[in-house]
Enzyme design. Structure first.
Site, PDB file in Angstrom:
ATOM      1  N   HIS A   1       0.389 -11.407   1.784  1.00  0.00           N
ATOM      2  CA  HIS A   1      -0.525 -11.273   0.901  1.00  0.00           C
ATOM      3  C   HIS A   1      -1.852 -12.239   0.431  1.00  0.00           C
ATOM      4  CE1 HIS A   1      -1.710  -6.949  -0.079  1.00  0.00           C
ATOM      5  NE2 HIS A   1      -2.601  -7.671  -0.051  1.00  0.00           N
TER       6      HIS A   1
ATOM      7  N   TYR B   1       1.580  -1.229  -0.023  1.00  0.00           N
ATOM      8  CA  TYR B   1      -0.360  -0.196   0.073  1.00  0.00           C
ATOM      9  C   TYR B   1       0.264   1.314   0.020  1.00  0.00           C
ATOM     10  CZ  TYR B   1      -3.908  -3.122   1.392  1.00  0.00           C
ATOM     11  OH  TYR B   1      -4.912  -3.800   1.510  1.00  0.00           O
TER      12      TYR B   1
END
Length: 282
Positions: free
Chosen positions: A109, A51
């Site tokens: 992830h 991010y």
């Protein structure tokens, strides 16, 4: 907010039943958004190396008056660091970026099965937990075959599996697979992101009108009543508060089924990211 319920995890720890997502929230604006969310009552803050905002999260932690031990900071291992040594180094590097000494929660992830290093990545998280770098370990976007493989390899089941779940892609089979393995499901993009119209759906809007709630609140409630922990992104203080105000009403079984019936299967994925096909290389 004292009325926020909790989820008990298989490692004995607990999480608030609603978390704050931070994807696409960056910079000074992001710091303010996290600070307002903490003021609204959020304690679980979900970020990721990919991010590109771990520094922003760290700055918000430094600026808030809420003690560090009351916050639950979660991040995720990127696909570029799945081999064991790289994973351990990335966990340490992320801690340095945020400016904290441990993660409350940390996830792999994506499985990246074509690269086939996710067993190593999971072993790194298992060991990092033993080293004191992480308190609760989990995964994201793992399918049952991925889960079974890492559990068999290490003897350790993830505490959580964060997956895509919203009314147009309810991912019900994976939610049930997680549950059968003692894994709590977290939902990313529970409101479907901006690329679909789930918040304008007439079925959801009609249910919302019945309870004098917003469509987003109905979707959050739908997740909670399915024992799913939604990670909800919002940069607006008013929306942040509203998204936590979901414990004063309960959907009926018929209403839950109506929302389930909106599922579109694979075409309903927000960005077509199937865990056996999507590869996160960064």
């Amino acid at each position: 907010m004292d009325n926020i319920k909790t989820f008990r995890l298989n490692d004995g720890t607990s999480l608030p039943s609603i978390g704050l997502g931070t994807v696409h929230i960056n910079g000074a604006h992001g710091v303010i958004s996290i600070l307002t969310a903490i003021e609204a009552g959020y304690r679980l803050i979900d970020t990721s190396t990919n991010y590109n905002n771990e520094g922003m999260v760290g700055e918000a932690i430094r600026q808030t008056s809420i003690p560090r031990e009351e916050l639950i900071i979660s991040s995720k291992l990127p696909g570029a660091a799945h081999t064991y040594d790289k994973a351990i180094q990335m966990i340490q590097e992320s801690l340095y970026r945020i400016g904290i000494t441990y993660f409350d929660k940390y996830l792999v992830h994506w499985p990246n099965p074509k690269q086939d290093h996710y067993e190593e990545a999971w072993q790194a998280l298992v060991d990092a937990q033993k080293f004191g770098l992480i308190r609760t370990i989990g995964v994201s976007n793992f399918l049952p075959e991925h889960l079974d493989r890492i559990i068999k390899k290490t003897g350790v089941a993830p505490a959580t599996n964060q997956i895509e779940r919203h009314p147009y892609f309810n991912n019900k089979e994976l939610v049930e697979a997680n549950w059968s393995r003692g894994i709590v499901t977290e939902a990313w993009s529970p409101l479907g992101r901006e690329i679909n119209d789930v918040l304008q759906n007439e079925v959801i809007k009609s249910i919302a009108e019945k309870y004098n709630k917003e469509p987003a609140q109905v979707i959050i409630r739908w997740n909670l009543q399915n024992d799913v922990l939604p990670i909800v992104k919002s940069a607006s203080y008013n929306h942040q508060k509203a998204n936590l105000n979901v414990f004063d009403f309960e959907l009926t079984a018929e209403e839950l089924e109506k929302i389930d019936s909106l599922d579109k299967g694979e075409p309903g994925r927000v960005e077509g990211q199937h865990p056996n096909e999507y590869e996160e290389f960064d």
